[in-house]
Design an enzyme around this catalytic site. Structure first.
Site, mmCIF file in Angstrom:
data_model
loop_
_atom_site.group_PDB
_atom_site.id
_atom_site.type_symbol
_atom_site.label_atom_id
_atom_site.label_comp_id
_atom_site.label_asym_id
_atom_site.label_seq_id
_atom_site.Cartn_x
_atom_site.Cartn_y
_atom_site.Cartn_z
ATOM 1 N N ASP A 76 -4.037 11.122 -4.907
ATOM 2 C CA ASP A 76 -3.605 10.175 -3.877
ATOM 3 C C ASP A 76 -3.479 10.805 -2.495
ATOM 4 O O ASP A 76 -3.471 10.099 -1.488
ATOM 5 C CB ASP A 76 -2.233 9.585 -4.245
ATOM 6 C CG ASP A 76 -2.320 8.470 -5.271
ATOM 7 O OD1 ASP A 76 -3.404 8.281 -5.864
ATOM 8 O OD2 ASP A 76 -1.295 7.789 -5.490
ATOM 9 N N ALA A 78 -4.741 6.873 -11.055
ATOM 10 C CA ALA A 78 -4.418 8.058 -11.846
ATOM 11 C C ALA A 78 -5.675 8.701 -12.426
ATOM 12 O O ALA A 78 -5.819 9.930 -12.407
ATOM 13 C CB ALA A 78 -3.460 7.665 -12.969
ATOM 14 N N GLY A 109 0.822 -1.213 0.000
ATOM 15 C CA GLY A 109 0.000 0.000 0.000
ATOM 16 C C GLY A 109 0.851 1.256 0.000
ATOM 17 O O GLY A 109 2.084 1.200 0.073
ATOM 18 N N HIS A 120 -18.408 -8.555 -34.758
ATOM 19 C CA HIS A 120 -18.016 -9.967 -34.730
ATOM 20 C C HIS A 120 -16.840 -10.193 -35.668
ATOM 21 O O HIS A 120 -16.863 -9.702 -36.792
ATOM 22 C CB HIS A 120 -19.181 -10.853 -35.162
ATOM 23 C CG HIS A 120 -18.785 -12.301 -35.231
ATOM 24 N ND1 HIS A 120 -18.665 -13.087 -34.095
ATOM 25 C CD2 HIS A 120 -18.439 -13.095 -36.278
ATOM 26 C CE1 HIS A 120 -18.280 -14.300 -34.453
ATOM 27 N NE2 HIS A 120 -18.125 -14.336 -35.767
#
Ligand code: FAD
Ligand code: NAI
Length: 475
Positions: free
Chosen positions: A322, A330, A281, A454
């Site tokens: 953060d 981010a 962490g 597809h």
């Protein structure tokens, strides 16, 4: 008189540099201060993400995946190779060049958007009538003043008590991205995102990798059906993962590191490895910010206290990324940075935490958005689940990459999609459709009715949506 700005951003990672650019786009005079240095001492904006995080880790994951394909799966395609080698110095050089492209790209974006960049450390001096005085210490020492301050100072790796990072044998994410030769043996403490990504890089290149995890559950935050599938795949690849351990001591010797630990059964164990990555962490970073000078409030974890709109306890001081609560990602930092610049301009943006996608860039990749089956059960919410394995997908078969599945969870009554969980090829790209669907509050039936190309992996998402209504067509 000091230089005056409408908005000063401290920190030039994804939260900070994007906030500065958005502020400039909105017509503000904007500055960004970032202290990161490249190996020549020059500016290297982009923060953890660009310098020692998202970008370099993905560069090494790409290189090591090419190597693994060449070693193990090219033969299935009839491609023969002999004398396969890995030149680690070249691989690291390529990674460094990718990082530099991103650093230079941000400097270019600052110029293009007329953001004034300061290379150095920014710290609070005092609050005054014109705003906040910020000391810049670095290439040039000066004081600048901003009406609004956005703090985006990021995070640092958490170390184990008694086992400081030396970046030679005991490595944080920084050292883990700079190992100069493939170690014979590699230990990893923490089977989270960094542990699995970096452990995969070095395992693919030939290291014997042992991951020691404290919790008894593998990837506890991930939908457990997906986590079990991933665990099976990683173990088959040779990653040794021990859960429920207690680390007792880590000792770095001359040429190896010894970890003594108690395993899940209570037995005393010892592991000796050439290198050890500690990835347990990260902690919010406010070192050098001088938050005390202005009374900026931090919580008990050291994160800057903010409300839902990223407002701190001080008028016109904001914090994003953060260094505040929430996932350390981010794209979450970027969304908050943009939202703050827009709030300063009087707009009303909203960051929806429930639709922030997560990706683990291992092979198979793991990606998810919204709630897991275990969360819905704990909430007592009634839901329907649909899964579709890549084994039954034509594109996955053609690629030779059929591990994993797409799982969709929808409300039992309204059919609204509550979560999508993917383990398998290109999960990182496939998850975008699920994010859009959830942002628009789509039902599983909406996805089931949409025409998907597809053959494509995305047909598995459509089929998982059909499976919610128990009517898959191809399984
Ligand atoms: P940061 O990126 O940490 O930037 C903060 C900046 O502020 C730094 O440049 C720092 O030097 C500077 N700074 C700090 N204090 C000061 C000061 N006082 N003055 C001037 N400058 C200062 N996230 C993802 O979403 N996807 C991924 O794939 C991913 N991979 C990762 C891999 C690794 C190995 C690691 C460690 C992290 C990864 N992350 C990933 C997480 C991601 O890097 C962070 O969530 C993101 O960088 C946070 O952005 P930020 O702007 O808040 O802070
Ligand atoms: P993490 O939170 O993902 O995982 C840490 C792990 O270490 C957990 O499983 C935890 O139980 C374990 N742990 C904690 N203390 C321990 C101990 N003493 N002994 C043994 N195990 C212990 O943290 P990590 O991997 O360090 O990454 C930090 C953050 O960086 C991530 O949470 C994520 O936000 C970000 N990141 C994102 C990436 C991505 O988006 N692909 C890639 C890498 C990092």
């Amino acid at each position: 008189m000091s230089k005056q700005f409408d908005v000063i951003v401290i920190g030039g990672g994804p939260g900070g540099y994007v906030a500065a650019i958005r502020a400039a786009q909105l017509g503000f005079s904007a500055a960004c201060i970032d202290e990161w240095k490249n190996d020549k001492g020059g500016p290297a904006p982009g923060g953890t993400c660009t310098n020692v995080g998202c970008i370099p880790s993905k560069a090494l994951l790409q290189s090591s995946e090419h190597f693994e394909h060449a070693e193990h799966s090219f033969a299935d395609h009839g491609i023969g190779l002999s004398n396969l080698t890995i030149n680690v110095a070249k691989m690291l050089g390529r990674k460094d060049a990718v990082v530099k492209q991103n650093n230079d790209g941000i400097l270019y974006l600052f110029k293009k958007n007329k953001v004034t960049f300061f290379h150095g450390r920014g710290s609070f001096l005092k609050a005054g009538d014109a705003g906040y005085d910020i000391q810049v210490s670095g290439a040039a020492d000066e004081v600048i003043t901003g009406k609004h301050i956005i703090v985006a100072t990021g995070s640092n790796a958490r170390s184990l008590p008694g086992a400081a990072f030396d970046e030679d044998k005991i490595l944080s994410n920084d050292g883990a991205l700079r190992i100069g030769a493939v170690p014979d043996t590699l230990g990893v403490i923490g089977s989270g995102v960094i542990g699995l990504e970096m452990g995969s890089v070095w395992r693919r290149l030939g290291s014997e990798v042992t991951v020691l995890e404290g919790l008894p559950t593998f990837l506890g935050a991930v939908d457990q059906q997906i986590a079990k599938e991933a665990h099976k795949a990683f173990t088959k690849q040779g990653l040794m993962i021990e859960l429920g351990v207690k680390i007792d001591k880590v000792t770095a010797g001359k040429s190896s590191v010894t970890i003594t630990y108690t395993n899940a059964k209570g037995a005393a164990c010892k592991l000796e490895v050439d290198k050890l990555i500690v990835s347990i962490g990260r902690v919010p970073n406010t070192i050098g910010l001088n938050a005390e000078a202005v009374g900026l409030k931090l919580d008990e974890r050291g994160a800057i206290t903010v409300d839902d709109d990223c407002r701190t306890n001080l008028p016109n001081v904001w914090a994003v990324g953060d260094v505040v609560r929430g996932p350390m990602l981010a794209h979450k930092a970027e969304e908050e940075g943009v939202a703050v610049a827009e709030r300063i301009a009087g707009q009303h943006p909203h960051v929806n935490f429930n639709t922030v996608p997560w990706v683990i860039y291992t092979s198979p990749e793991i990606a998810w958005v919204g709630q897991t089956e275990q969360q819905l059960k704990a909430e007592g919410r009634e839901f329907k689940a649909g899964t579709f394995p890549f084994l039954a997908n034509g594109r996955a078969r053609a690629m030779g990459d059929t591990t994993g599945m797409v799982k969709m969870l929808a409300d039992a009554k309204t059919d609204e999609i509550l979560g999508v969980h993917i383990v398998g090829p290109f999960a990182s790209e496939l998850i975008a459709e699920a994010v859009v669907a959830m942002e628009f509050k789509a039902s599983a039936e909406d996805i089931a009715r949409i025409c998907h190309a597809h053959p494509s992996l995305s047909e598995s998402t459509k089929e998982a949506a059909l499976a919610v209504d128990k009517r898959t067509l191809n399984f």
